[in-house]
Design an enzyme around this catalytic site. Structure first.
Site, PDB file in Angstrom:
ATOM      1  CG  PHE A 138      -0.428   1.272  80.279  1.00  0.00           C
ATOM      2  CD1 PHE A 138      -1.227   1.901  81.482  1.00  0.00           C
ATOM      3  CD2 PHE A 138       0.525   2.185  80.041  1.00  0.00           C
ATOM      4  CE1 PHE A 138      -0.910   3.028  82.079  1.00  0.00           C
ATOM      5  CE2 PHE A 138       0.980   3.183  80.706  1.00  0.00           C
ATOM      6  CZ  PHE A 138       0.175   3.533  81.937  1.00  0.00           C
ATOM      7  CB  CYS A 151      -3.231  11.113  76.251  1.00  0.00           C
ATOM      8  SG  CYS A 151      -4.690  10.720  75.778  1.00  0.00           S
ATOM      9  CE  LYS A 185       1.154  -4.837  70.795  1.00  0.00           C
ATOM     10  NZ  LYS A 185       1.371  -4.753  72.201  1.00  0.00           N
ATOM     11  CD  GLU A 224       3.254  11.298  78.269  1.00  0.00           C
ATOM     12  OE1 GLU A 224       4.072  10.388  77.489  1.00  0.00           O
ATOM     13  OE2 GLU A 224       1.940  11.706  78.053  1.00  0.00           O
ATOM     14  CD  GLU A 237       3.373  -4.578  76.100  1.00  0.00           C
ATOM     15  OE1 GLU A 237       2.542  -4.109  75.078  1.00  0.00           O
ATOM     16  OE2 GLU A 237       4.395  -3.776  76.465  1.00  0.00           O
TER      17      GLU A 237
END
Ligand code: NAD
Length: 518
Positions: A172, A304, A196, A404, A199
């Site tokens: 995301f 990240c 893909k 994390e 979502e």
């Protein structure tokens, strides 16, 4: 229901202010060049993290629709692989122009669905745009090799050929950059693709696909499916999909790596991170503090490449005081507000998880220098906001250190020497990136040599490498052996074929001995 691409494209109305008052749009799938409304009865709401408004509804692609997408990609491959490389490059040249044209619309969609500030959302698009620009030179990148006369009258050469149908599964946090790490390189190499998106924020992927179609990408070369575990598992299991690019958490990444590898697929899996900065006493204070604050709290820590842990070598007090001063000046607000430095985190669940890890750290003995958990933003009281949070005296056994956090939380630790600081970083399971701030060339060189991390910053917070290099996470941050984009990215999406040819008057007689070049 199929919509005509130009006249009523999905995104041209999706981000209009008045759309807030309409029934949320249903996000289309893309199969064989047509944007289609899924027949699925199950859907997920895409939620604006600053307001909790439902931006759109995401139907979960059915198995039949998934199969149709793979079949369209497989069918398109036959023609696409033989389309001249110069034609494929020209489509990327057009695509980069269209992305620039629609930069503001893309950024607005990202801010609405993901929450980051508009300026940061533009950066998200821009870093992906650079990969499209890189793909414009694919003919050179995909070049094979040739050695003439390996034996008398015999030449050998290698060709990099596309694999077939490839797939990409996205997180995301970079709704534009990460899809653009994947499909432009894959399709310009001659593959076809199933994307893909996350979502949580699928809009940018749909918009980018619309632009790719407008740029001239033939039907079926890029397809989009939506969903979560089920469609991901279908991608892993499908015999016609040859390679998977994944970016996201370790839980999903290792599952996908294992499940798809068993089926003989190539997988490149970029996963979680705990990026450290080591600050030496001789570092330039002002520049270092600015870098730590920007990389710790930018995008609300949901990068990240965020710097989430600082290890101060020597005295830390003066550094911490300055950090607090600078972090306190940051403005937390909805990403659409012009004064926002950081927006909300992606969901209520993410906020609860981050607050839980902060609480856990405090209970284990960490000292909160700033605690952003009770931040309330006027006019956006329902947003998932967490203000900048700094925890000091953190130790390696604390949950907040081991996990994390993926939020606007900076952990501060201390070490007596560079050696000790490097040991702390190297003992951490993740290896995405690490930075050092120092004015000593010797310290920087030692750090560069001894540190176990894929991306190394010296007097810069950890940068996402430009596309002529690769994104090179290591240890638990990466699974696979060919990284995203750069030379490795082209290798990932291509298969080498080595040809040996002989053009001479053929010798007479038969020899069953192993042919040699003597
Ligand atoms: P996520 O793993 O929850 O989701 C990523 C994708 O995997 C989504 O498309 C999701 O639908 C799917 N998915 C999630 N759980 C799954 C499961 N159990 N089985 C199958 N599919 C599953 O990650 P996220 O929360 O969207 O993104 C944040 C994570 O991504 C962080 O860990 C961050 O460090 C990482 N990330 C890494 C990089 C990198 O390059 N190393 C870049 C960006 C983000």
């Amino acid at each position: 229901q199929i919509y005509a691409l130009r006249s009523t494209s999905w995104y041209s109305t999706a981000t209009e202010p008045s759309s807030q008052h309409r029934k949320p749009r249903r996000v289309p799938i893309l199969i064989g060049g047509r944007f289609i409304e899924s027949q699925s009865s199950q859907s997920i709401d895409v939620i604006n993290p600053a307001t909790q408004e439902v931006v759109s509804q995401l139907p979960l692609t059915t198995n039949e629709e998934f199969k149709a997408a793979v079949s369209a990609a497989k069918h398109a491959f036959a023609l696409w692989r033989s389309t001249p490389i110069t034609t494929r490059q020209r489509i990327m040249l057009k695509l980069q122009e269209l992305i620039r044209r629609d930069m503001d619309k893309l950024a607005m969609n990202i801010t609405t669905e993901q929450g980051k500030t508009l300026k940061d959302a533009q950066g998200d698009v821009f870093r992906g745009l650079e990969v499209v620009e890189h793909a414009c030179g694919m003919a050179t990148l995909q070049m094979g090799e040739f050695v003439s006369n390996v034996s008398s009258g015999i030449d050998s050469y290698s060709i990099r050929e596309p694999l077939g149908v490839c797939a990409g599964i996205c997180p995301f946090n970079f709704p534009a950059m990460i899809p653009l790490w994947m499909f432009p390189i894959a399709v310009t190499c001659g593959n076809t693709f199933i994307l893909k998106p996350s979502e949580k924020d699928p809009g940018a992927s749909v918009m980018l696909a619309e632009l790719a179609m407008e740029a001239g990408l033939p039907d079926g070369v890029l397809n989009i499916v939506h969903g979560t575990h089920d469609v991901v598992n279908a991608i892993c299991d499908d015999d016609d999909i040859r390679a998977i690019s994944f970016v996201g958490s370790n839980t999903a990444g290792m599952h996908i790596y294992a499940r798809a590898s068993v089926k003989g697929k190539r997988v490149q899996s970029n996963m979680g991170a705990k990026n450290h900065a080591i600050v030496m006493p001789d570092a330039n204070m002002d520049a270092t503090i600015n870098a730590l604050v920007a990389a710790g709290f930018g995008a609300a820590g949901q990068r990240c490449m965020a710097l989430s842990t600082v290890v101060f070598v020597g005295q830390s007090k003066i550094w911490e005081n300055k950090l607090v001063e600078r972090a306190n000046s940051l403005k937390v607000n909805a990403g659409t507000e012009p004064d926002a430095d950081l927006g909300p985190v992606i969901s209520k669940q993410a906020k609860d998880r981050i607050c839980g890890l902060i609480q856990n750290g405090v209970e284990a003995g960490a000292r909160p220098l700033i605690d952003g958990r009770n931040t309330v933003v006027p006019r956006y009281e329902h947003g998932n906001f967490i203000g900048p949070t700094i925890l000091s005296d953190v130790t390696t056994d604390m949950e907040c250190y081991k996990e994390e956090i993926f939020g606007p939380v900076l952990l501060c630790m201390q070490a007596d020497s560079l050696e000790e600081a490097i040991n702390i970083v190297n003992r951490n399971k993740y290896g995405n990136g690490a930075s050092i701030f120092t004015s000593s060339g010797a310290a920087a060189r030692k750090f560069q040599t001894d540190i176990e991390a894929g991306q190394v910053g010296i007097n810069v917070p950890i940068p996402v490498p430009l596309p002529f290099f690769s994104f090179t996470g290591s240890k638990a941050s990466f699974a696979g052996d060919l990284n995203f984009y750069g030379k490795a990215g082209v290798q990932f999406y291509t298969q080498i074929k080595t040809v040996t040819q002989q053009w001479k008057d053929l010798p007479s007689g038969v020899s069953l001995a192993m042919p040699t070049s003597q």
